[in-house]
Write an enzyme that holds these catalytic residues in place. Structure first.
Site, PDB file in Angstrom:
ATOM      1  CG  HIS A  17      -1.589   1.410   1.291  1.00  0.00           C
ATOM      2  ND1 HIS A  17      -2.659   1.573   0.841  1.00  0.00           N
ATOM      3  CD2 HIS A  17      -1.323   2.436   2.141  1.00  0.00           C
ATOM      4  CE1 HIS A  17      -3.289   2.847   0.961  1.00  0.00           C
ATOM      5  NE2 HIS A  17      -2.267   3.443   2.066  1.00  0.00           N
ATOM      6  CB  CYS A  51      -3.433   2.634  -2.645  1.00  0.00           C
ATOM      7  SG  CYS A  51      -2.355   1.175  -2.500  1.00  0.00           S
TER       8      CYS A  51
END
Length: 148
Positions: free
Chosen positions: A42, A116
């Site tokens: 992430h 993301c």
């Protein structure tokens, strides 16, 4: 002025404000996979003491969120990478993120094609003219090849 910056995505910029990519591990396996160039990550973009990320939800509202830098809930912080610098002030960055929110609604999140890391790459290109390191989103690129 914001429109000009948004429309020029590949030009390198020299600014005074650092733009960082904060990278997080999604799984403990990354401790091993990282060293062979793999892993599931992430990421968020840190500028002016705020970290911006993108996540999934079922609503057609923005998936962009703000967190304290290097403390994204649910993930283990790995490292911070200086991507470049921008001259945008805090208000200009906020306006830029609000405009970008139109393209990044939570219900458009897709692990392989719009995650993301894609968001962070778009933000970094527009703020600094530089992309995020390729290893951060390598598994999504490999997955995309499998979909084709």
């Amino acid at each position: 002025m914001l429109c000009k910056i948004v429309s020029v995505t590949r030009k390198k910029r020299d600014g005074s404000v650092p733009v960082y990519l904060n990278v997080y591990d999604l799984t403990p396996i990354n401790g091993y996979a990282y060293w062979v160039g793999l892993g599931v990550y992430h990421s968020g973009v840190q500028v002016h003491g705020v970290e911006y990320g993108f996540g999934a939800h079922e609503q057609p509202t923005t998936g962009i969120f703000e967190v304290e830098p290097k403390h994204c809930p649910g993930f283990t912080f790995r490292k911070s990478i200086l991507i470049g610098r921008t001259d945008l002030g805090p208000k200009e960055v906020r306006i830029f993120m609000e405009k970008l929110a139109e393209q990044y609604s939570g219900n458009t999140y897709h692990l392989i094609t719009k995650n993301c890391n894609h968001f962070c790459n778009d933000v970094c290109l527009k703020l600094t003219g530089k992309p995020i390191p390729r290893w951060v989103n390598r598994l999504a690129r490999l997955g995309k090849r499998g979909l084709q």
